[in-house]
Design an enzyme around this catalytic site. Structure first.
Site, PDB file in Angstrom:
ATOM      1  N   ASN A  54       8.328  -4.350   3.585  1.00  0.00           N
ATOM      2  CA  ASN A  54       6.948  -3.994   3.893  1.00  0.00           C
ATOM      3  C   ASN A  54       6.623  -4.231   5.364  1.00  0.00           C
ATOM      4  O   ASN A  54       6.016  -3.378   6.025  1.00  0.00           O
ATOM      5  CB  ASN A  54       6.008  -4.815   3.005  1.00  0.00           C
ATOM      6  CG  ASN A  54       4.568  -4.333   3.049  1.00  0.00           C
ATOM      7  OD1 ASN A  54       4.274  -3.244   3.524  1.00  0.00           O
ATOM      8  ND2 ASN A  54       3.665  -5.162   2.561  1.00  0.00           N
ATOM      9  N   HIS A  62       0.828  -1.206   0.000  1.00  0.00           N
ATOM     10  CA  HIS A  62       0.000   0.000   0.000  1.00  0.00           C
ATOM     11  C   HIS A  62       0.867   1.262   0.000  1.00  0.00           C
ATOM     12  O   HIS A  62       1.890   1.320   0.679  1.00  0.00           O
ATOM     13  CB  HIS A  62      -0.865   0.054   1.266  1.00  0.00           C
ATOM     14  CG  HIS A  62      -2.067  -0.829   1.241  1.00  0.00           C
ATOM     15  ND1 HIS A  62      -1.996  -2.197   1.366  1.00  0.00           N
ATOM     16  CD2 HIS A  62      -3.385  -0.528   1.133  1.00  0.00           C
ATOM     17  CE1 HIS A  62      -3.219  -2.707   1.334  1.00  0.00           C
ATOM     18  NE2 HIS A  62      -4.091  -1.713   1.190  1.00  0.00           N
TER      19      HIS A  62
END
Length: 268
Positions: free
Chosen positions: A156, A126
């Site tokens: 991440n 994201h």
């Protein structure tokens, strides 16, 4: 068809390193103003200073964030949010639904598909975080592949997630933050997953209206990469985009104190 070429840029804070910044082929999109101005400081979106970065780019508006999407990289060039404490309080009560989906507003030949990421070894990372989304609509919007980049899995989980958490804590303390998150495509050996270009670095810009100051995290897209904190003006030089166009150069050189990130070790 658009094509990709490289130009040389340097990062003064990285000793004796030189990079080649990704240029996107001919044609430019430079919006006069944002279609969704609430997500941007003073209602002004970032401005693409190198015209080639605007090839096949289009603005997408969502309820809690705005995106400038590139049909060449098949990722966003940036995702922008205006964070407030009440939004984040509401987000804490929602379960993550993981409804990843291609962006139907984009042409098939310019968008990422779920198949691009399948068995790639990369996370669908994201830009505007799901953890910032205060309701089901916004949560689903955040899982659009237009809001994703191919991201190293350890990066991440062990670098980027702590940065996102630090921003949320900071927004609650400051009362309001403008945040711009995006990829950088630097280097001569850019990779692809399917048809999507993998960014070499990711950045997150934070502006505090209370302190009238900004700064940026800038991190290579790999496990255990060192976290850099740099002035917004320096980041703008690296990526060829004026991220906070309503601020003067002097304001963008002034450093906002960002929280120190304690990096969790990846598990191999």
């Amino acid at each position: 068809m658009p094509y990709i070429t490289m130009f040389h840029c340097s990062l003064a804070r990285i000793k004796r390193a030189s990079f080649f910044v990704l240029l996107l082929a001919s044609g430019a999109v430079q919006a006069a103003g944002a279609a969704c101005p609430d997500h941007y400081l003073d209602g002004r979106p970032p401005e693409i200073r190198n015209p080639k970065l605007g090839a096949a780019a289009r603005e997408l508006c969502y309820s809690e964030f705005g995106v400038m999407h590139s049909g060449v990289t098949r990722t966003a060039l940036w995702s922008a949010e205006h964070l407030a404490p009440d939004q984040l309080e509401a987000a804490q009560g929602l379960d993550r639904d993981n409804a990843f989906h291609p962006e139907s507003r984009l042409p098939r030949g310019q968008r990422a598909e779920l198949s691009d990421y399948a068995r790639s070894g990369f996370d669908r990372g994201h830009l505007a975080p799901n953890g910032d989304m205060p309701d089901r609509r916004a949560q689903r919007e955040s899982f659009s592949l237009a809001n994703m980049v191919p991201q190293d899995r350890d990066h991440n989980r062990h670098i980027w997630a702590p940065i996102e958490g630090a921003v949320r804590k900071m927004a609650k303390k400051e009362g309001s933050l403008y945040v711009i998150t995006g990829p950088a495509f630097l280097g001569s050996n850019l990779r692809k997953v399917g048809n999507v270009i993998v960014p070499s670095h990711l950045y997150k810009v934070v502006y505090s209206p209370r302190q009238k100051a900004a700064a940026a995290w800038f991190v290579e897209n790999r496990a255990d990469a060192p976290i850099q904190v740099i002035p917004v003006a320096e980041l703008e030089r690296i990526i060829g985009i004026e991220l906070l166009p309503s601020l003067s150069r002097q304001q963008k050189e002034r450093m906002l104190a960002l929280p120190k990130i304690r990096q969790r070790k990846s598990r191999n």
